[in-house]
Every structure is written in structure tokens, then in C-alpha cells.
Write a protein that holds these residues in place. Structure first.
Motif, PDB file in Angstrom:
ATOM      1  N   LEU A  99       1.193  -1.104  -0.344  1.00 48.38           N
ATOM      2  CA  LEU A  99      -0.136  -0.150   0.133  1.00 48.38           C
ATOM      3  C   LEU A  99       1.073   1.619   0.327  1.00 48.38           C
ATOM      4  CD1 LEU A  99      -3.167  -0.716   2.709  1.00 48.38           C
ATOM      5  CD2 LEU A  99      -2.945  -0.332   0.468  1.00 48.38           C
ATOM      6  N   ARG A 100       0.292   2.325  -0.984  1.00 48.17           N
ATOM      7  CA  ARG A 100       0.996   3.217  -1.018  1.00 48.17           C
ATOM      8  C   ARG A 100       0.901   4.735  -0.072  1.00 48.17           C
ATOM      9  NH1 ARG A 100       1.509   8.778  -2.414  1.00 48.17           N
ATOM     10  NH2 ARG A 100       3.826   8.674  -3.201  1.00 48.17           N
ATOM     11  N   TYR A 101       1.468   5.327   0.453  1.00 49.65           N
ATOM     12  CA  TYR A 101       1.148   6.561   1.976  1.00 49.65           C
ATOM     13  C   TYR A 101       1.580   7.814   1.480  1.00 49.65           C
ATOM     14  CZ  TYR A 101       5.438   5.224   4.587  1.00 49.65           C
ATOM     15  OH  TYR A 101       6.810   5.568   4.782  1.00 49.65           O
ATOM     16  N   ASP A 102       0.885   8.363   1.395  1.00 49.26           N
ATOM     17  CA  ASP A 102       1.278  10.290   1.928  1.00 49.26           C
ATOM     18  C   ASP A 102       1.812  10.198   3.177  1.00 49.26           C
ATOM     19  OD1 ASP A 102       0.927  11.239  -0.922  1.00 49.26           O
ATOM     20  OD2 ASP A 102      -1.139   9.996  -0.603  1.00 49.26           O
ATOM     21  N   HIS A 103       0.809   9.726   3.720  1.00 48.20           N
ATOM     22  CA  HIS A 103       0.593  10.187   6.249  1.00 48.20           C
ATOM     23  C   HIS A 103       0.954   8.370   6.215  1.00 48.20           C
ATOM     24  CE1 HIS A 103      -0.073  14.341   5.357  1.00 48.20           C
ATOM     25  NE2 HIS A 103      -0.757  13.761   4.351  1.00 48.20           N
ATOM     26  N   LEU A 104       1.413   7.852   6.461  1.00 45.91           N
ATOM     27  CA  LEU A 104       1.909   7.308   8.034  1.00 45.91           C
ATOM     28  C   LEU A 104       1.593   7.165   9.230  1.00 45.91           C
ATOM     29  CD1 LEU A 104       2.025   3.997   7.677  1.00 45.91           C
ATOM     30  CD2 LEU A 104       4.433   3.706   7.987  1.00 45.91           C
ATOM     31  N   ALA A 105       0.493   5.962   9.869  1.00 44.07           N
ATOM     32  CA  ALA A 105      -0.011   6.414  11.347  1.00 44.07           C
ATOM     33  C   ALA A 105       1.104   5.127  12.405  1.00 44.07           C
ATOM     34  CB  ALA A 105      -1.097   7.473  11.626  1.00 44.07           C
ATOM     35  N   LEU A 106       1.306   5.250  12.804  1.00 44.68           N
ATOM     36  CA  LEU A 106       1.695   4.049  13.491  1.00 44.68           C
ATOM     37  C   LEU A 106       1.178   4.333  15.292  1.00 44.68           C
ATOM     38  CD1 LEU A 106       5.973   3.760  13.080  1.00 44.68           C
ATOM     39  CD2 LEU A 106       4.078   2.681  11.823  1.00 44.68           C
ATOM     40  N   THR A 107       0.246   2.949  15.565  1.00 44.80           N
ATOM     41  CA  THR A 107      -0.968   3.363  16.672  1.00 44.80           C
ATOM     42  C   THR A 107      -0.634   1.307  17.200  1.00 44.80           C
ATOM     43  OG1 THR A 107      -3.094   2.577  15.249  1.00 44.80           O
ATOM     44  CG2 THR A 107      -2.393   4.827  16.189  1.00 44.80           C
ATOM     45  N   THR A 108       0.953   0.968  16.746  1.00 47.39           N
ATOM     46  CA  THR A 108       0.975  -0.488  17.191  1.00 47.39           C
ATOM     47  C   THR A 108       0.524  -0.924  17.921  1.00 47.39           C
ATOM     48  OG1 THR A 108       2.718  -0.225  16.951  1.00 47.39           O
ATOM     49  CG2 THR A 108       2.265  -0.993  15.025  1.00 47.39           C
ATOM     50  N   GLY A 109       0.386  -0.320  19.139  1.00 47.29           N
ATOM     51  CA  GLY A 109       0.186  -1.038  20.864  1.00 47.29           C
ATOM     52  C   GLY A 109       1.612  -1.437  21.398  1.00 47.29           C
ATOM     53  N   ALA A 110       0.974  -2.692  21.930  1.00 49.41           N
ATOM     54  CA  ALA A 110       1.624  -3.230  22.727  1.00 49.41           C
ATOM     55  C   ALA A 110       0.640  -4.879  23.015  1.00 49.41           C
ATOM     56  CB  ALA A 110       2.282  -2.610  24.641  1.00 49.41           C
ATOM     57  N   ARG A 111       2.133  -5.638  23.503  1.00 51.06           N
ATOM     58  CA  ARG A 111       2.259  -7.027  23.939  1.00 51.06           C
ATOM     59  C   ARG A 111       2.343  -7.509  25.300  1.00 51.06           C
ATOM     60  NH1 ARG A 111       6.314  -6.916  20.696  1.00 51.06           N
ATOM     61  NH2 ARG A 111       8.529  -7.775  21.369  1.00 51.06           N
TER      62      ARG A 111
END
Length: 419
Positions: A99-111
Motif C-alpha cells: 500500500l502506498r501512503y502519503d501519511h503513515l500512522a503507527l498505532t501498533t500498541g503493545a503486547r
């Protein structure tokens, strides 16, 4: 061509970021990628009323199905990102597509942080909660390893369901990492009164199983605890592997996390981060985001509020993150609510009554109010948040006096003309 926002992680921060981006005027494509098959859902009930059967699974979703259609958010469940290509501005998915992005957000949380224990249960996601709820229906004796909020919430829920519960904690008190000693002592006594047993300053030395199931835990002092269910709750680890592998700056603080500034920006101007995976320096700090003042806060409030900051940054509205941290925990008939961060407190004031189980603890460093812990005083918790948000500092003597009109004092302080 309209820009594309790709959000990796579909829990609180990711869902809020998508909603806020639309609210703030982002008119491009939004793709929300989640590894779980379930729609974004509430997590706090999983260790509380969901385990006791008082909170139905149908009530868990954060948003209705209509939200994704109305806000034009492409939610993709069971989708794992394997790589971020910053040069090409692409994310590579588990099936080999990109997927191409112009804006990327990392909201990957925790384990969850794990132990080398086969057969133990953990509690982080809905799949964990389903398994634990099923196993707990027939459990008679439970050992909970870890005396933090998750461990104690699980202990309270399973005790209310009729199981005999023992909590094993490596520290000398429960909630040692997150709460003051007075609050720790109160919570310990509340659990003890409900019949929960505690083994403090103890670690697991060995496990003994019968027919493939753990039936005895041996502690480092030689004691043996019989059980038919073991639950581990010893904290979480931020999911930063994607960020690390693509070369984003990491925080050097013990809690780790992706380093972001007060606007949720990472070291790459096209990428923001929010929630449990992000470590930030509070607005107004003159230091870099990798120094000792960086914070990584694990809470629903932080995930939602930081996501709003990140969304504002994406649409070009630079609004620094200023939210007052607040948390809550429900255990038995106790509603614990915390506002602010009490790190570095030198003295505290008690307001209310420990015996009546309705009180607040106000923490000070010098004359400055840092934080307030409230038990069964929800209105006072809201006043505490106003105090901290407004940088208002009543004295220790004032808040110690139950006759002191805290609400009225706040109203006067906020309407008083500045010098």
C-alpha cells in the motif's frame, strides 16, 4: 490525486486517529489495518466485567459498523504489515501486496510480557479474554503472577466468580510501579478482606504439571501453591519492531517506544505515532524526545488524546499534546481513578476517609500538585483533572480539610484575572 493515510493498528489510537482525521477535514483515502479479526473493541472490560459474564461481548465494539462506511474508512481485519519502505512510502503486507501512503500512522500498541511457562494464560486481546473466561468457569484455585492493575483486576473478577485466588508478586508491595505506598496498602487490604492471598517478594522457581496441565507452582522460597489455572500479568512490551526496522528513532528511556515530539511526529515527517507504542516529551520541554523526560503512557485516555494530536498534525494543524493523563481500575466495589503522574512526589494529603473507602490522595512536590488518586470519589476525580489541566495548586492544608470547598476554589481560581 487525494492523499492516502495508512494507519497500522486498529485499537483505540488507530480508530480515534481515523475518526479525528475526518473530523479535522482530511478528505483523502484512509486505510485502517488491524491484525485481529474482530472489529476494534473496548479492552478495559476484558479483565473486569467480561470475565464475570456481566459485560456481553456484543457491547465491546468501539464503533458501529456504519462508522466505517460513513467516514469512508477502509478497515482491513486480519492484516499484518511486514515492512515499511520509507523511500517508496509503502507498507508491505503479509500476503506480499503493498500500500502506498502519503501519511503513515503507527498505532501498533503493545503486547504482553511473557514468562517461560507453558499452559499459563495471558490477557491482552479479545481472543485471550475468551480463552480465560472459558477456562475460569471450571477453575477452583487460581494463581495470578503479577500484582499490577491487570493482575489485581483479574484476581478480583475470578474471586467474585468463586475461585480461590493467590497473587504472586516479585516486589514488596502490589502496584509498586504505578501507585504510592498508601494506595498499595489500601488495595492489598481490600483484596485480603475478600479472601485473596498474597505472596510478596516471591518469584516462580518451578512448575509441576499433571496430565499436561499445571497443578502446582513452586516459589523461590520452596513454597508450593496448588492450582488449576495460572494467569500471568507482568506488564507489556511496546510493538516497535516495524518502526525499528525502517530506521525510525527510538526512545532511550526504559519503557522504550517510538520517539515522537509533542505533535506526535516521528523522526520521519511523513510518519506519526500514537498510543502505547509511542514515547513523547511533554510540551514545553526543551530536551530531545530520546532523553530521560520522555514518557510512554499505557492508557485509553492517552491513546485517544494522542491520536487526536496526530490527526491534527496530518492535516497541518500543529496542536501540541497537553492532555492530563488519567486512568481507572474497577476492583470489587472500588472505583479507583488516577489523574496526573505522581513521579517525584515528596508529600501527600488525604481527603476523605480510608475507613469509609471513599477518599482521595493529593500528591505534591513542594507546593506543586502533581497527581490525585481517588477511590469511590468520581466527582473529586473530575475536579482533580480540572486542577491539573489548569495548573492550579491548592495547598496541602486546604485539600486535607474536608470542609474546604474545592469546587468553589477552582471556580474562583479560573475566573480570577491574571496579574
Amino acid at each position: 490525486m487525494k492523499p492516502t493515510l495508512v494507519i497500522i493498528g486498529a485499537s483505540y489510537a488507530g480508530t480515534q486517529l481515523a475518526a479525528s482525521a475526518r473530523e479535522y477535514g482530511f478528505d483523502g483515502r484512509i486505510v485502517l489495518l488491524g491484525e485481529e479479526p474482530d472489529a476494534p473493541y473496548q479492552r478495559p472490560p476484558l479483565s473486569k466485567s467480561f470475565l464475570t459474564g456481566q459485560f456481553a461481548e456484543a457491547r465491546l465494539p468501539l464503533r458501529s459498523p456504519a462508522f466505517f462506511d460513513e467516514e469512508r474508512v477502509e478497515w482491513r481485519p486480519s492484516t499484518r504489515v511486514t515492512r515499511i519502505d520509507r523511500d517508496r512510502r509503502e507498507v508491505v503486507l503479509h500476503d506480499g501486496t503493498s500500500l502506498r501512503y502519503d501519511h503513515l500512522a503507527l498505532t501498533t500498541g503493545a503486547r504482553v510480557r511473557t514468562l517461560a511457562i507453558e499452559g499459563a494464560f495471558y490477557l491482552r486481546d479479545l481472543a485471550d479474554a475468551r480463552r480465560l473466561a472459558e477456562a475460569s468457569r471450571t477453575a477452583r484455585s487460581v494463581v495470578v503472577i503479577g500484582g499490577g492493575y491487570i493482575g489485581l483486576e483479574v484476581a478480583a473478577s475470578l474471586r467474585q466468580s468463586g475461585a480461590e485466588v493467590t497473587v504472586v508478586e516479585a516486589e514488596s508491595r502490589v502496584l509498586a510501579r504505578v501507585a504510592s505506598e498508601p494506595l498499595s496498602t489500601f488495595v492489598l487490604e481490600a483484596h485480603t478482606a475478600q479472601g485473596v492471598q498474597f505472596r510478596l517478594n516471591r518469584k516462580v522457581a518451578a512448575l509441576h504439571a499433571r496430565a499436561g496441565h499445571i497443578d502446582t507452582i513452586e516459589l523461590d522460597d520452596g513454597a508450593r501453591l496448588s492450582c488449576d489455572l495460572v494467569v500471568v500479568g507482568i506488564g507489556v512490551v511496546p510493538n516497535v519492531e516495524l518502526a525499528q526496522s525502517c530506521g525510525l528513532r527510538m526512545a532511550s528511556t526504559p519503557g522504550g517506544g517510538v520517539a515522537v515530539d509533542a505533535y506526535a511526529r516521528t523522526s520521519d515527517p511523513a510518519i506519526v505515532a500514537a498510543g502505547d507504542c509511542a514515547s513523547f516529551v511533554p510540551h514545553g520541554s526543551a530536551t530531545d524526545a530520546t532523553d530521560a523526560s520522555a514518557l510512554r503512557i499505557e492508557s485509553v485516555q492517552n491513546a485517544n488524546d494522542m491520536a487526536k494530536t496526530a490527526a491534527a498534525t496530518i492535516v497541518g494543524r500543529l496542536e501540541p499534546y497537553r492532555a492530563v493523563p488519567w486512568f481507572w481500575s474497577d476492583q470489587y466495589d472500588l472505583k479507583l481513578q488516577m489523574a496526573g503522574l505522581n513521579t517525584g512526589w515528596t508529600h501527600y494529603a488525604l481527603r476523605g476517609s480510608l475507613e469509609a473507602r471513599k477518599f482521595s490522595l493529593f500528591y505534591f512536590r513542594g507546593d506543586a500538585l502533581l497527581a490525585v488518586d481517588s477511590v469511590n470519589r468520581p466527582q473529586e476525580h473530575m475536579l482533580a483533572r480540572k486542577l491539573l489541566a489548569g495548573d492550579l495548586h491548592p495547598t496541602q492544608q486546604q485539600v486535607s480539610d474536608d470542609a474546604f470547598d474545592l469546587k468553589g476554589w477552582i471556580a474562583q481560581a479560573t475566573t480570577r484575572p491574571s496579574a
